[in-house]
Design a protein around this motif. Sequence first.
Motif, PDB file in Angstrom:
ATOM      1  N   PRO A 255       0.836  -1.210   0.000  1.00 54.78           N
ATOM      2  CA  PRO A 255       0.000   0.000   0.000  1.00 54.78           C
ATOM      3  C   PRO A 255       0.867   1.254   0.000  1.00 54.78           C
ATOM      4  O   PRO A 255       1.913   1.303   0.646  1.00 54.78           O
ATOM      5  CB  PRO A 255      -0.804  -0.122   1.299  1.00 54.78           C
ATOM      6  N   LYS A 256       0.424   2.289  -0.717  1.00 52.19           N
ATOM      7  CA  LYS A 256       1.235   3.492  -0.875  1.00 52.19           C
ATOM      8  C   LYS A 256       1.677   4.089   0.450  1.00 52.19           C
ATOM      9  O   LYS A 256       2.806   4.542   0.602  1.00 52.19           O
ATOM     10  CB  LYS A 256       0.475   4.532  -1.696  1.00 52.19           C
ATOM     11  N   GLU A 258       2.386   2.641   3.087  1.00 51.59           N
ATOM     12  CA  GLU A 258       3.303   1.773   3.822  1.00 51.59           C
ATOM     13  C   GLU A 258       4.595   1.494   3.059  1.00 51.59           C
ATOM     14  O   GLU A 258       5.444   0.743   3.536  1.00 51.59           O
ATOM     15  CB  GLU A 258       2.606   0.440   4.132  1.00 51.59           C
ATOM     16  N   ARG A 259       4.730   2.078   1.894  1.00 50.52           N
ATOM     17  CA  ARG A 259       5.929   1.800   1.101  1.00 50.52           C
ATOM     18  C   ARG A 259       7.172   2.387   1.763  1.00 50.52           C
ATOM     19  O   ARG A 259       7.156   3.545   2.184  1.00 50.52           O
ATOM     20  CB  ARG A 259       5.764   2.350  -0.317  1.00 50.52           C
TER      21      ARG A 259
END
Length: 403
Positions: A255-256, A258-259
């Motif tokens: 997920p963006k 969590e990157r």
Amino acid sequence: MLDKAVAAALSSLLLLGAAAAHADGAQVAELVPVNPPTMYYPAPSSGPAPAPRTVAPSAPAAPAAAADPTEKTGPAELEDGWEGGPSRDRDGKFAYCAIEGRFDTGHVLMIARNVKGEVNLGMGIPGAELPNGEQWKVKVVVDGKLTRERRALAPKPDMLVIPNGKDEELYTALMNGKEVVFASDADRMAFALKGTKKVLTDLKTCVDKAGAVPPIDTRTKKVAARPDELPEGLADLLKAAGVRDVKRVSLENVPKGERPADMAWRIGPIVGGIRERMVEEGSKLEDLSAGYVDAMKKRCEGGTPTASLSAVEDLPGLMLRTGSVDCALKEGKMHVSLTFFLSPGRLFTILFHEAQEADIGLADKVRDNLAEVLRRLAVNPPTAQPSSGQSPAAPAPAQTGKP
């Protein structure tokens, strides 16, 4: 200051489960190249580019023709559509917007516009070997009516750039015209102007909104980038640091929010990544890097974190700092080598390389090589040339005199 949530995203190894992966044959050069390439990612501002040398009598009189001539008599036709968007300058600020289209002769036509309304035209010429820094007299003709006499230069062996300064009459002609011709004393290249009314309108909007627009793309056939390749500018930076066998790591399934990085890659047994964020006016690299390291240490759950940071180096146009964070776990030590730099345009960049205990030396070598490349760029900045994500037709200062 840098957002705490952004700084807390630590480890591509932990998130991607890549710690155990090992690739044979990865190498890091013992010596950093003396002349590192120009990079897309911020390097010290080099100031105005030096004026190109005037072409010598023995130099090619006309670079505009294709290296492999065809029998086509009409103008080159656009193969599909146009693509482009905004680009940054070396200190991270919005610089200009550009579009490019590929034609059936193999040439690429590029048009770039900056905030001053200055326009450059560029042409990619496959197989050409143009002398760097030399100039040629070229006529730009639209529909046989509007003519401009310009001087073209070659920033790359296979590329020609024609600065036009601010010339709204030419820009409007390109929007509404059917054909543009580049002609020198001995060669002539013509391009059909298909779809330019829309894309040049979008290009101006892109500039007016300082790049805060969606990408410009009128193509019907999207060409996907190879999933294992990094953008050219980032690849050049790693190559300049002596790194070999770099493979991109996909973050699509993360997920963006969590990157751990804007982009990640693998170098043999280690995983690297890059994060870039604009920070507030007056932000200091010492505080930014220390805050990032503190956030990383907090992510060493169930282990013992330790960290070290070098002194901040105040280089010409660039603040630089290196360091590392270790997380001692029951399973072994996780090591993260860090390279931080801050540009005058307030772009804070973090390059990290993570390794298990057996490969700490490799991760640190990559970090040290990257730092040395940045130092050399700071002391001897290369002549500005565009790379991945930037158009080779980046507008130069306006010409003196009237068109």
